[in-house]
Motif scaffolding. Sequence first.
Motif, PDB file in Angstrom:
ATOM      1  N   TRP A 221      45.752  45.006  27.845  1.00  0.00           N
ATOM      2  CA  TRP A 221      45.444  44.873  26.428  1.00  0.00           C
ATOM      3  C   TRP A 221      45.818  43.472  25.964  1.00  0.00           C
ATOM      4  CZ3 TRP A 221      43.119  48.674  23.457  1.00  0.00           C
ATOM      5  CH2 TRP A 221      42.957  49.911  24.095  1.00  0.00           C
ATOM      6  N   HIS A 222      44.958  42.870  25.143  1.00  0.00           N
ATOM      7  CA  HIS A 222      45.237  41.543  24.602  1.00  0.00           C
ATOM      8  C   HIS A 222      44.508  41.420  23.282  1.00  0.00           C
ATOM      9  CE1 HIS A 222      45.727  37.049  24.925  1.00  0.00           C
ATOM     10  NE2 HIS A 222      46.825  37.457  25.521  1.00  0.00           N
ATOM     11  N   CYS A 223      45.107  40.767  22.319  1.00  0.00           N
ATOM     12  CA  CYS A 223      44.503  40.640  20.991  1.00  0.00           C
ATOM     13  C   CYS A 223      44.034  42.011  20.481  1.00  0.00           C
ATOM     14  CB  CYS A 223      43.335  39.653  20.992  1.00  0.00           C
ATOM     15  SG  CYS A 223      43.797  38.007  21.503  1.00  0.00           S
ATOM     16  N   LYS A 224      44.835  43.043  20.755  1.00  0.00           N
ATOM     17  CA  LYS A 224      44.552  44.430  20.322  1.00  0.00           C
ATOM     18  C   LYS A 224      43.246  44.979  20.889  1.00  0.00           C
ATOM     19  CE  LYS A 224      47.386  44.303  16.214  1.00  0.00           C
ATOM     20  NZ  LYS A 224      47.464  43.265  15.205  1.00  0.00           N
ATOM     21  N   ASN A 225      42.763  44.404  21.980  1.00  0.00           N
ATOM     22  CA  ASN A 225      41.549  44.920  22.611  1.00  0.00           C
ATOM     23  C   ASN A 225      41.765  45.079  24.108  1.00  0.00           C
ATOM     24  OD1 ASN A 225      38.811  45.141  21.023  1.00  0.00           O
ATOM     25  ND2 ASN A 225      40.092  43.592  20.020  1.00  0.00           N
ATOM     26  N   LYS A 226      40.943  45.932  24.713  1.00  0.00           N
ATOM     27  CA  LYS A 226      41.028  46.118  26.153  1.00  0.00           C
ATOM     28  C   LYS A 226      40.476  44.863  26.837  1.00  0.00           C
ATOM     29  CE  LYS A 226      40.698  50.449  28.785  1.00  0.00           C
ATOM     30  NZ  LYS A 226      41.491  50.108  29.837  1.00  0.00           N
ATOM     31  N   THR A 227      41.161  44.433  27.907  1.00  0.00           N
ATOM     32  CA  THR A 227      40.708  43.240  28.623  1.00  0.00           C
ATOM     33  C   THR A 227      39.872  43.654  29.826  1.00  0.00           C
ATOM     34  OG1 THR A 227      42.777  43.312  29.835  1.00  0.00           O
ATOM     35  CG2 THR A 227      42.699  41.828  27.951  1.00  0.00           C
ATOM     36  N   GLU A 228      39.235  42.662  30.433  1.00  0.00           N
ATOM     37  CA  GLU A 228      38.393  42.949  31.599  1.00  0.00           C
ATOM     38  C   GLU A 228      39.097  42.464  32.861  1.00  0.00           C
ATOM     39  OE1 GLU A 228      34.206  41.611  33.607  1.00  0.00           O
ATOM     40  OE2 GLU A 228      34.712  40.821  31.625  1.00  0.00           O
ATOM     41  N   LYS A 229      39.140  43.328  33.884  1.00  0.00           N
ATOM     42  CA  LYS A 229      39.804  42.943  35.119  1.00  0.00           C
ATOM     43  C   LYS A 229      38.922  41.948  35.877  1.00  0.00           C
ATOM     44  CE  LYS A 229      41.646  44.675  39.353  1.00  0.00           C
ATOM     45  NZ  LYS A 229      41.843  45.792  40.246  1.00  0.00           N
ATOM     46  N   ILE A 230      39.529  40.820  36.256  1.00  0.00           N
ATOM     47  CA  ILE A 230      38.726  39.826  36.969  1.00  0.00           C
ATOM     48  C   ILE A 230      39.223  39.584  38.390  1.00  0.00           C
ATOM     49  CG2 ILE A 230      37.802  38.551  34.994  1.00  0.00           C
ATOM     50  CD1 ILE A 230      40.185  36.605  35.331  1.00  0.00           C
ATOM     51  N   PHE A 231      40.429  40.037  38.699  1.00  0.00           N
ATOM     52  CA  PHE A 231      41.003  39.679  39.985  1.00  0.00           C
ATOM     53  C   PHE A 231      42.160  40.595  40.348  1.00  0.00           C
ATOM     54  CE2 PHE A 231      44.343  37.334  42.259  1.00  0.00           C
ATOM     55  CZ  PHE A 231      43.647  36.969  43.403  1.00  0.00           C
ATOM     56  N   GLY A 232      42.370  40.798  41.639  1.00  0.00           N
ATOM     57  CA  GLY A 232      43.602  41.456  42.091  1.00  0.00           C
ATOM     58  C   GLY A 232      43.384  42.806  42.746  1.00  0.00           C
ATOM     59  N   LEU A 233      44.331  43.190  43.605  1.00  0.00           N
ATOM     60  CA  LEU A 233      44.310  44.502  44.240  1.00  0.00           C
ATOM     61  C   LEU A 233      44.804  45.517  43.216  1.00  0.00           C
ATOM     62  CD1 LEU A 233      45.979  43.379  47.577  1.00  0.00           C
ATOM     63  CD2 LEU A 233      43.558  43.852  47.208  1.00  0.00           C
ATOM     64  N   PHE A 234      44.184  46.698  43.187  1.00  0.00           N
ATOM     65  CA  PHE A 234      44.467  47.631  42.090  1.00  0.00           C
ATOM     66  C   PHE A 234      45.920  48.097  42.060  1.00  0.00           C
ATOM     67  CE2 PHE A 234      43.602  50.532  45.536  1.00  0.00           C
ATOM     68  CZ  PHE A 234      44.405  51.627  45.279  1.00  0.00           C
ATOM     69  N   TRP A 235      46.579  48.134  43.226  1.00  0.00           N
ATOM     70  CA  TRP A 235      47.952  48.654  43.250  1.00  0.00           C
ATOM     71  C   TRP A 235      49.002  47.563  43.052  1.00  0.00           C
ATOM     72  CZ3 TRP A 235      50.749  46.660  47.325  1.00  0.00           C
ATOM     73  CH2 TRP A 235      50.000  46.120  48.370  1.00  0.00           C
ATOM     74  N   VAL A 236      48.562  46.294  43.008  1.00  0.00           N
ATOM     75  CA  VAL A 236      49.553  45.221  42.848  1.00  0.00           C
ATOM     76  C   VAL A 236      49.786  44.926  41.366  1.00  0.00           C
ATOM     77  CG1 VAL A 236      50.274  42.899  43.514  1.00  0.00           C
ATOM     78  CG2 VAL A 236      48.851  44.245  45.059  1.00  0.00           C
ATOM     79  N   THR A 237      50.647  45.723  40.765  1.00  0.00           N
ATOM     80  CA  THR A 237      50.995  45.526  39.360  1.00  0.00           C
ATOM     81  C   THR A 237      52.212  44.608  39.290  1.00  0.00           C
ATOM     82  OG1 THR A 237      52.474  47.400  39.438  1.00  0.00           O
ATOM     83  CG2 THR A 237      50.206  47.853  38.777  1.00  0.00           C
ATOM     84  N   ASN A 238      52.574  44.227  38.084  1.00  0.00           N
ATOM     85  CA  ASN A 238      53.758  43.394  37.896  1.00  0.00           C
ATOM     86  C   ASN A 238      55.015  44.089  38.448  1.00  0.00           C
ATOM     87  OD1 ASN A 238      56.042  42.307  35.683  1.00  0.00           O
ATOM     88  ND2 ASN A 238      54.646  40.793  36.513  1.00  0.00           N
ATOM     89  N   ASN A 239      55.076  45.430  38.317  1.00  0.00           N
ATOM     90  CA  ASN A 239      56.233  46.168  38.851  1.00  0.00           C
ATOM     91  C   ASN A 239      56.310  46.080  40.369  1.00  0.00           C
ATOM     92  OD1 ASN A 239      57.025  46.921  36.341  1.00  0.00           O
ATOM     93  ND2 ASN A 239      56.356  49.041  36.476  1.00  0.00           N
ATOM     94  N   VAL A 240      55.166  46.190  41.036  1.00  0.00           N
ATOM     95  CA  VAL A 240      55.143  46.097  42.502  1.00  0.00           C
ATOM     96  C   VAL A 240      55.587  44.700  42.937  1.00  0.00           C
ATOM     97  CG1 VAL A 240      53.628  46.122  44.537  1.00  0.00           C
ATOM     98  CG2 VAL A 240      53.390  47.879  42.788  1.00  0.00           C
TER      99      VAL A 240
END
Length: 262
Positions: A221-240
């Motif tokens: 979420w950014h600027c109160k709107n849903k953002t579009e995924k452009i890159f990255g492995l789905f399981w590699v979150t900031n927590n991982v």
Amino acid sequence: MGAVIITGIALICILSVIYRFLSINGSIAAFFTGAVICYSFQWQGLIVLGFFFLTSSLLTKWKKERKQDRNASSEEKNGRTAGQVFANGGVALLAAIGDIWSADSIWLIMFCAAFAAATADTWASELGILSRSKPFHLKEWKKVEPGLSGAVSFFGTSAAILGAGLIGASYYFLYPAASIPVTIIIIFSGFMGNFADTLFGAWFEQKYYCHICKTETESKWHCKNKTEKIFGLFWVTNNVVNFSSTAVGALIAGGLYIWVIN
Ligand SMILES: [Zn+2]
């Protein structure tokens, strides 16, 4: 004594919910983590945990307005969740469990290195966002806007060294058996954990694009709107990424400890 400390941990967890440092499930996770750490590494272990927790909570809140502009602060608005608590403290918790399983001085070193990495990472990202000069992205090999994972700046790197140094120094002054070489191992490993975090962030972490303000971000979420995924492995979150970097810090410290000290 034990009952007093457990009550103290519970009190800090409740206050953390009130001050929105932790969400409710985050505070339950923190209570469990704190209790096991105290059992294995005594009150000194809680001070090490406390230095990480207090400085990272305060740095996250500090200059929040400006960070939200840049929208890179990692904190959720109701405080850190259980997932975030285990992402930062899970490896330290595993070291504490390891110490219960077999009492060996290596667990304390790995515990401190995990928190040195977590502290270095939080200091680098929360202070690095405020950097006036643009950080350099290691994968894209160019300067980018402050706040993106995978970018380094002089300011952020200095903050990482200081953060790891704080945990190394607290180990040195809190534990009577501490020595200078082991303290250096902890600080070095913490810094390397933070460097691993930057590399993981640059190569694997999910990135999103905000169509409102036309910037890259790491949040859905950014600027109160849903953002579009452009890159990255789905399981590699900031927590991982955070969990992995504290694991790298702990493993480097454990390896150096066996190699240099034993
Ligand atoms: Zn935006």
